[in-house]
Design an enzyme around this catalytic site. Structure first.
Site, PDB file in Angstrom:
ATOM      1  N   HIS A 170       6.443   8.170  12.505  1.00 15.31           N
ATOM      2  CA  HIS A 170       6.916   6.895  12.877  1.00 15.31           C
ATOM      3  C   HIS A 170       8.338   6.904  13.149  1.00 15.31           C
ATOM      4  O   HIS A 170       8.993   5.860  13.350  1.00 15.31           O
ATOM      5  CB  HIS A 170       6.838   5.714  12.058  1.00 15.31           C
ATOM      6  CG  HIS A 170       5.347   5.175  11.855  1.00 15.31           C
ATOM      7  ND1 HIS A 170       4.864   4.524  10.799  1.00 15.31           N
ATOM      8  CD2 HIS A 170       4.067   5.663  12.559  1.00 15.31           C
ATOM      9  CE1 HIS A 170       3.407   4.291  11.168  1.00 15.31           C
ATOM     10  NE2 HIS A 170       3.226   5.235  12.077  1.00 15.31           N
ATOM     11  N   CYS A 196      17.684   8.789  23.812  1.00 17.66           N
ATOM     12  CA  CYS A 196      18.319   8.518  25.140  1.00 17.66           C
ATOM     13  C   CYS A 196      17.199   7.970  26.137  1.00 17.66           C
ATOM     14  O   CYS A 196      16.383   8.924  26.331  1.00 17.66           O
ATOM     15  CB  CYS A 196      19.336   9.430  25.519  1.00 17.66           C
ATOM     16  SG  CYS A 196      20.219   9.144  27.056  1.00 17.66           S
ATOM     17  N   SER A 205      -0.120   0.728   2.701  1.00 16.70           N
ATOM     18  CA  SER A 205      -1.060  -0.106   2.332  1.00 16.70           C
ATOM     19  C   SER A 205      -2.381  -0.206   3.457  1.00 16.70           C
ATOM     20  O   SER A 205      -3.478  -0.717   3.195  1.00 16.70           O
ATOM     21  CB  SER A 205      -0.424  -1.519   2.893  1.00 16.70           C
ATOM     22  OG  SER A 205       0.009  -1.478   4.253  1.00 16.70           O
ATOM     23  N   GLU A 207      -1.474  -0.737  -5.724  1.00 14.33           N
ATOM     24  CA  GLU A 207      -2.763  -1.695  -5.774  1.00 14.33           C
ATOM     25  C   GLU A 207      -3.850  -1.062  -4.825  1.00 14.33           C
ATOM     26  O   GLU A 207      -3.459   0.027  -4.092  1.00 14.33           O
ATOM     27  CB  GLU A 207      -2.458  -3.016  -5.541  1.00 14.33           C
ATOM     28  CG  GLU A 207      -2.134  -2.804  -3.736  1.00 14.33           C
ATOM     29  CD  GLU A 207      -1.087  -4.053  -3.495  1.00 14.33           C
ATOM     30  OE1 GLU A 207      -1.150  -5.120  -4.434  1.00 14.33           O
ATOM     31  OE2 GLU A 207      -0.684  -4.177  -2.363  1.00 14.33           O
ATOM     32  N   ALA A 220       4.392   4.909  -8.150  1.00 15.91           N
ATOM     33  CA  ALA A 220       4.342   6.498  -7.649  1.00 15.91           C
ATOM     34  C   ALA A 220       5.443   7.273  -8.193  1.00 15.91           C
ATOM     35  O   ALA A 220       5.368   8.235  -8.677  1.00 15.91           O
ATOM     36  CB  ALA A 220       4.999   6.274  -6.037  1.00 15.91           C
TER      37      ALA A 220
HETATM   38  N1  APR Z   1       4.556   2.841  -6.222  1.00 17.04           N
HETATM   39  C1  APR Z   1       3.255   3.045  -5.291  1.00 17.04           C
HETATM   40  N2  APR Z   1       2.899   2.151  -4.407  1.00 17.04           N
HETATM   41  C2  APR Z   1       3.815   1.209  -4.219  1.00 17.04           C
HETATM   42  C3  APR Z   1       5.052   0.993  -4.673  1.00 17.04           C
HETATM   43  C4  APR Z   1       5.436   1.722  -5.938  1.00 17.04           C
HETATM   44  N3  APR Z   1       6.623   1.922  -6.682  1.00 17.04           N
HETATM   45  N4  APR Z   1       5.658  -0.349  -4.404  1.00 17.04           N
HETATM   46  C5  APR Z   1       4.521  -0.662  -3.387  1.00 17.04           C
HETATM   47  N5  APR Z   1       3.503   0.136  -3.237  1.00 17.04           N
HETATM   48  C6  APR Z   1       2.673  -0.335  -2.528  1.00 17.04           C
HETATM   49  C7  APR Z   1       2.403  -1.471  -2.084  1.00 17.04           C
HETATM   50  O1  APR Z   1       1.301  -1.804  -3.000  1.00 17.04           O
HETATM   51  C8  APR Z   1       1.707  -1.345  -0.652  1.00 17.04           C
HETATM   52  O2  APR Z   1       0.245  -1.239  -0.763  1.00 17.04           O
HETATM   53  O3  APR Z   1       2.979   0.681  -1.304  1.00 17.04           O
HETATM   54  C9  APR Z   1       2.481  -0.165   0.018  1.00 17.04           C
HETATM   55  C10 APR Z   1       3.476  -0.384   1.025  1.00 17.04           C
HETATM   56  O4  APR Z   1       2.800  -0.858   2.209  1.00 17.04           O
HETATM   57  P1  APR Z   1       3.424  -1.577   3.608  1.00 17.04           P
HETATM   58  O5  APR Z   1       4.822  -2.201   3.056  1.00 17.04           O
HETATM   59  O6  APR Z   1       2.728  -2.065   4.148  1.00 17.04           O
HETATM   60  O7  APR Z   1       4.195  -0.017   4.141  1.00 17.04           O
HETATM   61  P2  APR Z   1       3.531   1.283   4.878  1.00 17.04           P
HETATM   62  O8  APR Z   1       2.089   1.212   4.513  1.00 17.04           O
HETATM   63  O9  APR Z   1       4.395   2.241   4.728  1.00 17.04           O
HETATM   64  O10 APR Z   1       3.449   0.532   6.521  1.00 17.04           O
HETATM   65  C11 APR Z   1       2.882   1.509   7.396  1.00 17.04           C
HETATM   66  O11 APR Z   1       3.681  -0.186   9.050  1.00 17.04           O
HETATM   67  O12 APR Z   1       5.217  -1.722   9.584  1.00 17.04           O
HETATM   68  C12 APR Z   1       4.572  -0.478   9.849  1.00 17.04           C
HETATM   69  O13 APR Z   1       5.884   1.334  10.961  1.00 17.04           O
HETATM   70  C13 APR Z   1       5.809   0.396   9.497  1.00 17.04           C
HETATM   71  O14 APR Z   1       5.455   2.781   8.870  1.00 17.04           O
HETATM   72  C14 APR Z   1       5.164   1.559   8.527  1.00 17.04           C
HETATM   73  C15 APR Z   1       3.788   1.104   8.721  1.00 17.04           C
END
Ligand code: APR
Length: 238
Positions: A109, A117, A178, A204, A220
């Protein structure tokens, strides 16, 4: 399954959460108080480039205040010590994996510390603000740089390499994501169909949790070092 083999690891915002980088989907659809469509779409950038630059300039500056946590470090150790290939595919735009020592890394990403540019198509390492219209280092035009971030509606980077690695891997592990955003959310099914063992490590159950053979739920920073210790120990017993 053979003990030694190729491993593909997908990481998301959860792997950086314990370093103090906020995740995306824990705040009612808002990122640092902005709507996703305002700061993470090409249309949002066309509408209000100054706002989008301010948003990413602040995110880039915030990287100076954070450091890699135990999960990033354990994944770098795995790459160093595992006898097979370890490919890390991250959805994160921070630089914590590389600062922890990972080298075989794809930022699918994009990266906060990169600028793109729109005039000459060059991508360049960038650590400063983009909001004050700096000149492109390649073509010298001013005001043509945008954050090198893959926004909604844009194609993630290096997908051919990622799909080839998923087809050839023996283990696929998804950490701190997520499972809400495709194509990354579909990687588990790709890998599994091609015969890989699959593991989810997340705070979760993710949206795609049922696709994984195994799941470990918790932080994590604890679960990733424990898993890395475990598979490196299995390898040493061989
Ligand atoms: N350890 C493990 N998991 C964790 C922790 C932790 N300490 N803290 C939060 N999480 C989990 C949450 O429960 C959630 O399921 O990490 C996940 C983060 O999910 P998102 O916020 O949706 O992030 P991500 O999956 O990386 O999003 C994907 O979406 O918005 C776009 O481009 C953006 O790269 C991003 C993509």
């Amino acid at each position: 399954m053979a003990d030694i083999g190729n491993i593909v690891i997908l990481t998301g915002a959860g792997v950086s959460a314990e370093s103090g980088v906020r995740t995306f989907r824990d705040n009612g659809g808002l990122w640092e108080d902005h709507r996703i469509e305002d700061v993470a779409t090409p249309e949002g950038f066309a509408r209000d480039p100054a706002l989008v630059h301010r948003f990413y300039d602040a995110r880039r500056a915030a990287l100076r205040e954070v450091t890699p946590n135990a999960a990033h470090k354990a994944l770098a150790r795995l790459e160093r010590e595992w006898p097979g290939q370890v490919l890390l595919v991250t959805q994160n735009v921070d630089d914590l994996h590389e600062r922890a020592g990972s080298t075989n890394l794809i930022h699918m990403h994009g990266e906060l510390k990169s600028a793109w540019c729109r005039a000459c198509d060059a991508r360049m390492k960038w650590d400063e603000d983009l909001g004050d219209h700096p000149a492109c280092r390649a073509c010298t035009m001013a005001g043509t740089l945008r954050p090198d971030i893959v926004w909604f509606g844009e194609m993630p980077y290096r997908m051919d390499e990622i799909y080839a690695a998923l087809a050839a891997c023996d283990r696929f592990v998804s950490i701190g994501t997520s499972g809400a955003v495709y194509p990354a959310a579909g990687f588990v099914r790709q890998a599994r169909e091609m015969g890989a063992q699959t593991l989810e490590i997340n705070m979760e159950p993710s949206e795609g949790s049922l696709w994984f053979h195994d799941a470990r739920h918790g932080a994590a920073g604890e679960l990733v070092p424990a898993w890395v210790d475990e598979i490196l120990a299995t390898e040493q017993r061989r």
